[in-house]
Scaffold this motif. Structure first.
Motif, PDB file in Angstrom:
ATOM      1  N   ALA A 143     -14.035  61.566  34.253  1.00 22.63           N
ATOM      2  CA  ALA A 143     -14.447  62.446  33.160  1.00 22.63           C
ATOM      3  C   ALA A 143     -13.672  62.144  31.883  1.00 22.63           C
ATOM      4  O   ALA A 143     -14.232  62.141  30.789  1.00 22.63           O
ATOM      5  CB  ALA A 143     -14.243  63.907  33.569  1.00 22.63           C
ATOM      6  N   ARG A 144     -12.379  61.850  31.999  1.00 18.74           N
ATOM      7  CA  ARG A 144     -11.568  61.571  30.798  1.00 18.74           C
ATOM      8  C   ARG A 144     -11.890  60.188  30.238  1.00 18.74           C
ATOM      9  O   ARG A 144     -12.052  60.026  29.035  1.00 18.74           O
ATOM     10  CB  ARG A 144     -10.074  61.709  31.140  1.00 18.74           C
ATOM     11  N   LEU A 145     -11.990  59.244  31.143  1.00 21.20           N
ATOM     12  CA  LEU A 145     -12.287  57.873  30.716  1.00 21.20           C
ATOM     13  C   LEU A 145     -13.590  57.817  29.929  1.00 21.20           C
ATOM     14  O   LEU A 145     -13.716  57.087  28.947  1.00 21.20           O
ATOM     15  CB  LEU A 145     -12.370  57.017  31.994  1.00 21.20           C
ATOM     16  N   LEU A 187      -0.707  60.648  39.959  1.00 20.37           N
ATOM     17  CA  LEU A 187       0.571  60.279  39.343  1.00 20.37           C
ATOM     18  C   LEU A 187       0.517  60.165  37.824  1.00 20.37           C
ATOM     19  O   LEU A 187       1.509  60.377  37.147  1.00 20.37           O
ATOM     20  CB  LEU A 187       1.058  58.926  39.899  1.00 20.37           C
ATOM     21  N   VAL A 188      -0.650  59.819  37.296  1.00 14.31           N
ATOM     22  CA  VAL A 188      -0.727  59.504  35.864  1.00 14.31           C
ATOM     23  C   VAL A 188      -1.709  60.429  35.125  1.00 14.31           C
ATOM     24  O   VAL A 188      -1.340  61.094  34.154  1.00 14.31           O
ATOM     25  CB  VAL A 188      -1.135  58.016  35.670  1.00 14.31           C
ATOM     26  N   CYS A 189      -2.915  60.471  35.596  1.00 11.10           N
ATOM     27  CA  CYS A 189      -3.933  61.295  34.923  1.00 11.10           C
ATOM     28  C   CYS A 189      -3.855  62.710  35.529  1.00 11.10           C
ATOM     29  O   CYS A 189      -4.713  63.139  36.291  1.00 11.10           O
ATOM     30  CB  CYS A 189      -5.312  60.672  35.118  1.00 11.10           C
ATOM     31  N   LEU A 190      -2.784  63.397  35.202  1.00 10.22           N
ATOM     32  CA  LEU A 190      -2.384  64.614  35.926  1.00 10.22           C
ATOM     33  C   LEU A 190      -3.386  65.764  35.793  1.00 10.22           C
ATOM     34  O   LEU A 190      -3.998  65.936  34.737  1.00 10.22           O
ATOM     35  CB  LEU A 190      -1.029  65.096  35.395  1.00 10.22           C
ATOM     36  N   HIS A 196       0.052  61.026  31.657  1.00 10.87           N
ATOM     37  CA  HIS A 196       0.949  59.976  31.151  1.00 10.87           C
ATOM     38  C   HIS A 196       0.120  58.774  30.690  1.00 10.87           C
ATOM     39  O   HIS A 196       0.131  57.710  31.319  1.00 10.87           O
ATOM     40  CB  HIS A 196       1.912  59.538  32.260  1.00 10.87           C
ATOM     41  N   CYS A 197      -0.583  58.947  29.587  1.00  5.70           N
ATOM     42  CA  CYS A 197      -1.552  57.923  29.165  1.00  5.70           C
ATOM     43  C   CYS A 197      -0.920  56.564  28.888  1.00  5.70           C
ATOM     44  O   CYS A 197      -1.545  55.530  29.126  1.00  5.70           O
ATOM     45  CB  CYS A 197      -2.316  58.407  27.937  1.00  5.70           C
ATOM     46  N   LEU A 198       0.322  56.561  28.423  1.00 10.33           N
ATOM     47  CA  LEU A 198       0.923  55.266  28.089  1.00 10.33           C
ATOM     48  C   LEU A 198       1.215  54.439  29.336  1.00 10.33           C
ATOM     49  O   LEU A 198       1.433  53.238  29.260  1.00 10.33           O
ATOM     50  CB  LEU A 198       2.197  55.463  27.245  1.00 10.33           C
ATOM     51  N   GLN A 199       1.200  55.103  30.507  1.00 15.94           N
ATOM     52  CA  GLN A 199       1.391  54.347  31.756  1.00 15.94           C
ATOM     53  C   GLN A 199       0.060  54.007  32.422  1.00 15.94           C
ATOM     54  O   GLN A 199       0.027  53.500  33.531  1.00 15.94           O
ATOM     55  CB  GLN A 199       2.220  55.186  32.738  1.00 15.94           C
ATOM     56  N   CYS A 200      -1.026  54.380  31.761  1.00 20.17           N
ATOM     57  CA  CYS A 200      -2.343  54.258  32.402  1.00 20.17           C
ATOM     58  C   CYS A 200      -2.964  52.892  32.112  1.00 20.17           C
ATOM     59  O   CYS A 200      -2.913  52.406  30.977  1.00 20.17           O
ATOM     60  CB  CYS A 200      -3.243  55.373  31.876  1.00 20.17           C
ATOM     61  N   PRO A 201      -3.595  52.273  33.130  1.00 18.53           N
ATOM     62  CA  PRO A 201      -4.214  50.966  32.892  1.00 18.53           C
ATOM     63  C   PRO A 201      -5.452  51.042  31.993  1.00 18.53           C
ATOM     64  O   PRO A 201      -5.987  50.014  31.605  1.00 18.53           O
ATOM     65  CB  PRO A 201      -4.574  50.492  34.311  1.00 18.53           C
ATOM     66  N   GLU A 205      -9.074  51.977  26.714  1.00 17.11           N
ATOM     67  CA  GLU A 205     -10.520  52.205  26.840  1.00 17.11           C
ATOM     68  C   GLU A 205     -10.885  53.676  26.955  1.00 17.11           C
ATOM     69  O   GLU A 205     -12.040  54.050  26.789  1.00 17.11           O
ATOM     70  CB  GLU A 205     -11.066  51.488  28.099  1.00 17.11           C
ATOM     71  N   CYS A 206      -9.912  54.515  27.250  1.00 12.57           N
ATOM     72  CA  CYS A 206     -10.211  55.903  27.602  1.00 12.57           C
ATOM     73  C   CYS A 206     -10.712  56.692  26.372  1.00 12.57           C
ATOM     74  O   CYS A 206     -10.022  56.806  25.357  1.00 12.57           O
ATOM     75  CB  CYS A 206      -8.954  56.557  28.164  1.00 12.57           C
ATOM     76  N   LYS A 207     -11.914  57.245  26.502  1.00 12.33           N
ATOM     77  CA  LYS A 207     -12.525  57.950  25.364  1.00 12.33           C
ATOM     78  C   LYS A 207     -11.785  59.252  25.049  1.00 12.33           C
ATOM     79  O   LYS A 207     -11.646  59.622  23.896  1.00 12.33           O
ATOM     80  CB  LYS A 207     -13.993  58.234  25.669  1.00 12.33           C
ATOM     81  N   LYS A 213      -8.019  64.185  23.214  1.00 20.13           N
ATOM     82  CA  LYS A 213      -8.547  65.396  23.858  1.00 20.13           C
ATOM     83  C   LYS A 213      -8.518  65.259  25.382  1.00 20.13           C
ATOM     84  O   LYS A 213      -9.460  65.668  26.071  1.00 20.13           O
ATOM     85  CB  LYS A 213      -9.988  65.626  23.403  1.00 20.13           C
ATOM     86  N   GLU A 214      -7.442  64.705  25.903  1.00 20.31           N
ATOM     87  CA  GLU A 214      -7.363  64.468  27.356  1.00 20.31           C
ATOM     88  C   GLU A 214      -7.560  65.755  28.143  1.00 20.31           C
ATOM     89  O   GLU A 214      -8.234  65.780  29.173  1.00 20.31           O
ATOM     90  CB  GLU A 214      -6.002  63.861  27.733  1.00 20.31           C
ATOM     91  N   LEU A 215      -6.964  66.849  27.667  1.00 18.71           N
ATOM     92  CA  LEU A 215      -7.007  68.092  28.454  1.00 18.71           C
ATOM     93  C   LEU A 215      -8.344  68.818  28.344  1.00 18.71           C
ATOM     94  O   LEU A 215      -8.605  69.778  29.063  1.00 18.71           O
ATOM     95  CB  LEU A 215      -5.868  69.031  28.032  1.00 18.71           C
TER      96      LEU A 215
HETATM   97  S1  SF4 Z   1      -5.690  57.244  29.332  1.00 21.54           S
HETATM   98 FE1  SF4 Z   1      -4.839  59.208  29.858  1.00 21.54          FE
HETATM   99  S2  SF4 Z   1      -6.552  60.613  30.010  1.00 21.54           S
HETATM  100 FE2  SF4 Z   1      -7.381  58.550  30.013  1.00 21.54          FE
HETATM  101  S3  SF4 Z   1      -7.624  58.084  32.160  1.00 21.54           S
HETATM  102 FE3  SF4 Z   1      -5.629  57.321  31.546  1.00 21.54          FE
HETATM  103  S4  SF4 Z   1      -4.178  58.981  31.989  1.00 21.54           S
HETATM  104 FE4  SF4 Z   1      -6.249  59.820  32.045  1.00 21.54          FE
END
Ligand code: SF4
Length: 342
Positions: A143-145, A187-190, A196-201, A205-207, A213-215
């Motif tokens: 949903a976040r991506l 662990l990351v997309c809590l 923790h978006c900066l640790q996310c692969p 690309e994540c919209k 507006k992650e939350l």
């Molecule tokens: S960038 Fe952030 S909000 Fe998007 S999928 Fe990764 S952790 Fe989730």
């Protein structure tokens, strides 16, 4: 291979969790862990998993045990229908499949207590089948991506999510994709709190992340008001033993043991109701109030110690203090009572 899938696999190879049910692809271990993990946190499951596996190391030992013993080993995990279904399922695997787990999702779905999520997890992790195990964690990442505003309750949305990740399974190990998404979601997309978006692969690309507006995603499920049920609970001893009753074998907390209790707020009414069930009470003394919250309702409990003058021992169980701990599975809804008599 889908580029995001490749990012995910790389992330997983560096960050996967070291979990006891991942030491091999044994469907028995995967099955037990997935059932335990429904509604329960990973850290809490680890101890239960080790204890359960040491007593029931394989499907045959689980099938041969009694339901009461399986439930006792489940005590504290809650949602006891899961334990009863595990037991039924083990028996079905032994009697209908010669003790070998079926490999296809369709066959797995025929077994008691195995739903879409668990069947997909077993089929993908153990047999490499391209099945997406969609749960709240995985859907949150989706949903976040993709900035999707719906909830998992929407069946079409669930299918869209499934198809989306199924594409990622082309030329990749489906079990790894599912497990990587499970880990990323935990662990990351809590779920609660800032991811923790900066640790996310998928940070580039994540919209949802692009617009900060992650939350906002996914949409929140509408909250239902929990119905409150008043209950009078009796802590009673007879012949030096504690009085328990067994709950009906279907419905809430089915087949578990409990301190005798009666719905309502009238103490006199409750004493009368117990008398009809075979216990005569002489005196009572208020102990305290407790609340237990289930998913759909809550119990408002008033506890009383009571002196018993007569008891029909066929309708109740008399348990020593040691047996309360070691023999009878008493749900955590009655934790206040157990503490009061300890
Ligand atoms: S960038 Fe952030 S909000 Fe998007 S999928 Fe990764 S952790 Fe989730």
């Amino acid at each position: 291979m889908e580029p995001l899938s490749s990012n995910l696999i790389q992330w997983y190879s560096a960050n996967s969790r070291d979990l006891p049910w991942r030491i091999n692809k044994d469907p028995y271990r995967v099955w037990i862990s997935e059932i335990m993990l429904q509604q329960t946190r990973v850290e809490a499951v680890k101890g239960y998993f080790a204890r359960f596996l040491s007593r029931f190391p394989d499907v045959a030992s689980l099938a041969m045990s009694s339901e009461d013993e399986v439930i006792k080993y489940w005590e504290g995990l809650g949602y006891y229908s899961r334990a009863r279904n595990l037991h039924k399922c083990a028996k079905a695997i032994v009697s209908e499949y010669g003790g070998v787990f079926p490999a296809s999702k369709e066959e797995l779905l025929k077994l008691p207590g195995i739903g879409e999520y668990t069947a997909s997890a077993i089929a993908s992790i153990c047999y490499g089948d391209k099945q997406v195990a969609v749960d709240g964690n995985l859907y949150r990442v989706f949903a976040r991506l993709n900035a999707r505003e719906k909830t998992l309750l929407d069946t079409k949305e669930r299918e869209t999510c499934m198809r989306y990740f199924q594409n990622w399974m082309e030329n990749a190990d489906p079990g790894i994709i599912n497990q990587a998404l499970m880990d990323l979601g935990e662990l990351v997309c809590l779920p609660g709190g800032v991811p923790h978006c900066l640790q996310c692969p998928f940070v580039n690309e994540c919209k949802a992340h692009k617009v900060g507006k992650e939350l906002f995603y996914p949409a929140k499920k509408p909250k239902k008001e929990k119905k409150s049920e008043p209950l009078i609970v009796f802590l009673m001893q007879f012949d030096g033993k504690y009085v328990l009753s067994k709950r009906p074998d279907s419905g809430l907390l089915a087949s578990l043991y409990e301190f005798p209790n009666v719905e309502g707020t009238s103490l006199e009414g409750a004493k009368k109701a117990l008398e009809e069930r075979g216990i005569k009470i002489k005196q009572t003394k208020f102990v305290g109030n407790a609340i237990h919250i289930f998913t759909h309702k809550k119990w408002d409990m008033a506890y009383y110690r009571a002196q018993v003058s007569e008891i029909d021992s066929d309708s109740f169980v008399l348990a020593s203090k040691e047996e309360l701990r070691s023999k009878y599975a008493i749900p955590s809804a009655f934790a206040f009572g157990l503490k009061a008599i300890s």
